[in-house]
Design an enzyme around this catalytic site. Structure first.
Site, PDB file in Angstrom:
ATOM      1  N   GLY A   1       0.912  -1.261   0.115  1.00 44.08           N
ATOM      2  CA  GLY A   1      -0.052   0.041   0.096  1.00 44.08           C
ATOM      3  C   GLY A   1       0.877   1.080  -0.014  1.00 44.08           C
TER       4      GLY A   1
ATOM      5  CB  SER B   1      -0.113   3.716  -4.577  1.00 45.25           C
ATOM      6  OG  SER B   1      -1.234   2.827  -3.941  1.00 45.25           O
TER       7      SER B   1
ATOM      8  CG  ASP C   1      -5.951  -8.242  -3.673  1.00 43.06           C
ATOM      9  OD1 ASP C   1      -5.833  -8.037  -2.402  1.00 43.06           O
ATOM     10  OD2 ASP C   1      -7.394  -8.276  -3.904  1.00 43.06           O
TER      11      ASP C   1
ATOM     12  CG  ASN D   1       0.712   1.410   4.888  1.00 42.94           C
ATOM     13  OD1 ASN D   1       0.518   2.129   5.746  1.00 42.94           O
ATOM     14  ND2 ASN D   1       0.434   1.752   3.616  1.00 42.94           N
TER      15      ASN D   1
ATOM     16  CE1 TYR E   1      -8.546  -0.152   9.565  1.00 44.32           C
ATOM     17  CE2 TYR E   1      -8.584   0.658  11.849  1.00 44.32           C
ATOM     18  CZ  TYR E   1      -7.927   0.738  10.570  1.00 44.32           C
ATOM     19  OH  TYR E   1      -7.025   1.537  10.277  1.00 44.32           O
TER      20      TYR E   1
HETATM   21  P1  NAP Z   1      -5.141   5.043   2.148  1.00 45.05           P
HETATM   22  O1  NAP Z   1      -4.737   6.415   2.173  1.00 45.05           O
HETATM   23  O2  NAP Z   1      -6.668   4.592   2.112  1.00 45.05           O
HETATM   24  O3  NAP Z   1      -4.235   4.255   1.430  1.00 45.05           O
HETATM   25  C1  NAP Z   1      -4.261   2.816   1.393  1.00 45.05           C
HETATM   26  C2  NAP Z   1      -3.343   2.020   0.519  1.00 45.05           C
HETATM   27  O4  NAP Z   1      -3.368   0.742   0.656  1.00 45.05           O
HETATM   28  C3  NAP Z   1      -3.316   2.368  -0.820  1.00 45.05           C
HETATM   29  O5  NAP Z   1      -2.085   2.494  -1.196  1.00 45.05           O
HETATM   30  C4  NAP Z   1      -4.163   1.158  -1.506  1.00 45.05           C
HETATM   31  O6  NAP Z   1      -3.762   0.691  -2.565  1.00 45.05           O
HETATM   32  C5  NAP Z   1      -3.361  -0.056  -0.574  1.00 45.05           C
HETATM   33  N1  NAP Z   1      -4.297  -1.123  -0.410  1.00 45.05           N
HETATM   34  C6  NAP Z   1      -5.795  -1.409  -0.056  1.00 45.05           C
HETATM   35  N2  NAP Z   1      -5.666  -2.469  -0.281  1.00 45.05           N
HETATM   36  C7  NAP Z   1      -4.734  -3.291  -0.763  1.00 45.05           C
HETATM   37  C8  NAP Z   1      -4.545  -4.545  -1.156  1.00 45.05           C
HETATM   38  N3  NAP Z   1      -5.685  -5.583  -1.097  1.00 45.05           N
HETATM   39  N4  NAP Z   1      -3.340  -4.927  -1.701  1.00 45.05           N
HETATM   40  C9  NAP Z   1      -2.596  -4.079  -1.825  1.00 45.05           C
HETATM   41  N5  NAP Z   1      -2.541  -2.658  -1.593  1.00 45.05           N
HETATM   42  C10 NAP Z   1      -3.878  -2.375  -0.952  1.00 45.05           C
HETATM   43  O7  NAP Z   1      -4.826   4.691   3.751  1.00 45.05           O
HETATM   44  P2  NAP Z   1      -3.931   5.023   4.938  1.00 45.05           P
HETATM   45  O8  NAP Z   1      -4.694   6.353   5.806  1.00 45.05           O
HETATM   46  O9  NAP Z   1      -2.582   5.762   4.214  1.00 45.05           O
HETATM   47  O10 NAP Z   1      -3.621   3.928   5.834  1.00 45.05           O
HETATM   48  C11 NAP Z   1      -2.658   3.146   5.589  1.00 45.05           C
HETATM   49  C12 NAP Z   1      -2.436   2.124   6.761  1.00 45.05           C
HETATM   50  O11 NAP Z   1      -2.594   2.969   7.991  1.00 45.05           O
HETATM   51  C13 NAP Z   1      -3.642   1.131   6.846  1.00 45.05           C
HETATM   52  O12 NAP Z   1      -3.311  -0.176   7.357  1.00 45.05           O
HETATM   53  C14 NAP Z   1      -4.555   1.900   7.840  1.00 45.05           C
HETATM   54  O13 NAP Z   1      -5.466   0.942   8.480  1.00 45.05           O
HETATM   55  C15 NAP Z   1      -3.309   2.275   8.950  1.00 45.05           C
HETATM   56  N6  NAP Z   1      -3.987   3.314   9.769  1.00 45.05           N
HETATM   57  C16 NAP Z   1      -4.322   4.577   9.050  1.00 45.05           C
HETATM   58  C17 NAP Z   1      -4.890   5.556   9.824  1.00 45.05           C
HETATM   59  C18 NAP Z   1      -5.483   7.006   9.642  1.00 45.05           C
HETATM   60  O14 NAP Z   1      -5.873   7.707  10.580  1.00 45.05           O
HETATM   61  N7  NAP Z   1      -5.259   7.271   8.249  1.00 45.05           N
HETATM   62  C19 NAP Z   1      -4.849   5.276  11.263  1.00 45.05           C
HETATM   63  C20 NAP Z   1      -4.386   4.159  11.731  1.00 45.05           C
HETATM   64  C21 NAP Z   1      -4.016   3.330  10.966  1.00 45.05           C
HETATM   65  P3  NAP Z   1      -4.333   1.694  -3.927  1.00 45.05           P
HETATM   66  O15 NAP Z   1      -3.763   3.030  -4.142  1.00 45.05           O
HETATM   67  O16 NAP Z   1      -3.877   0.667  -5.326  1.00 45.05           O
HETATM   68  O17 NAP Z   1      -5.949   1.637  -3.674  1.00 45.05           O
END
Ligand code: NAP
Length: 242
Positions: free
Chosen positions: A8, A10, A59, A88, A153
């Protein structure tokens, strides 16, 4: 040569981590599932800054696809290994448990928890042989505290912490560390639908965190100074809960 893989990578937190790790001199493999343009943008940003990056689309929730992609990467890099793995990739499918669909439950568990398992198991082989590795799992405050509307989650993120602790003890003799990072509210696509003005009042620091602040912590855990830190879960949440 030693590489870093960010699943993830990207967008959002993963992108910031990929950029940070590249700044430390590691060539970075950027995994993503569908957003070609965002993945290309991350790669471009790293290369513009003089770093090295490649894209690897798969994936993480699909075991055969993950196995094939990582196998092909290893075949085309016979002398290299992925020494830093950041699990991630993650998604949110929030709903109250009483209304939660099977698909909402399974897609979240499959991506966060099973994705961690498929990717990590595959890459452990070369890390064990090289006696060098850093595995960093992106959990969440939701996995520590439990959040209503996020039974799927919270479950996946809490289980990731259990797996982190178990695996850390298995591989410590091979000089591989395994840690979890548990962010609170971080600005990204995942949180853009949340009411930031309201929610930030709950955070003692008075704001959402930045993806780059999470990336700095991950880069520290990935580096040589963190060699004796393993089996830990480190919160990064502005004091919201610890
Ligand atoms: P985000 O902006 O929604 O980005 C999600 C990333 O995961 C994207 O790069 C997406 O790829 C990739 N992804 C989703 N499903 C996938 C799959 N099946 N296989 C490979 N890649 C996949 O999320 P984020 O906020 O950066 O979150 C990143 C991590 O931090 C996650 O694990 C999330 O649960 C965790 N987190 C986030 C927060 C927050 O407040 N943002 C808080 C706690 C934990 P595409 O671009 O191709 O869709």
């Amino acid at each position: 040569m030693k590489y870093a893989l960010v699943t993830g990578g990207s967008r959002g937190i993963g992108r910031a981590i990929a950029i940070r790790l590249a700044q430390t001199g590691l060539p970075v493999v950027i995994n993503y599932v569908s957003n070609e343009a965002a993945a290309a943008e991350t790669k471009n940003e790293i290369e513009q800054a003089g770093g090295q990056a490649e894209l690897l689309k798969f994936d993480v929730s699909k075991p055969e696809e993950t196995e094939r992609a990582l196998g092909e990467w290893e075949d085309s890099h016979p002398d290299d290994y992925i020494g830093v793995l950041v699990n991630n990739a993650g998604i949110r499918r929030d709903n109250l448990m009483i209304f939660m669909q099977n698909s909402e439950w399974h897609s979240v568990v499959d991506t966060t928890l099973n994705g961690f398992f498929y990717t990590t198991r595959r890459l452990l082989k070369r890390m064990m042989t090289r006696r060098d590795g850093r595995i960093i799992n992106i959990s969440s405050l939701s996995g520590l505290k439990g959040l209503p509307g996020q039974a799927n989650y919270s479950t996946a993120k809490a289980a990731l912490i259990g797996a982190t602790k178990a695996l850390a003890q298995e591989v410590a003799p091979r000089r591989i560390t395994v840690n979890a990072v548990a962010p609170g509210f971080i600005e990204s696509d995942m949180t853009k639908d949340l009411n930031q003005d309201e929610l930030k009042k709950l955070v003692p620091a008075g704001r959402f965190g930045k993806a780059d602040e999470v990336a700095a912590l991950v880069a520290f855990l990935a580096g040589g100074d963190a060699a004796y830190i393993t089996a830990q879960t480190i919160g990064i949440n502005g004091g919201l809960y610890s």
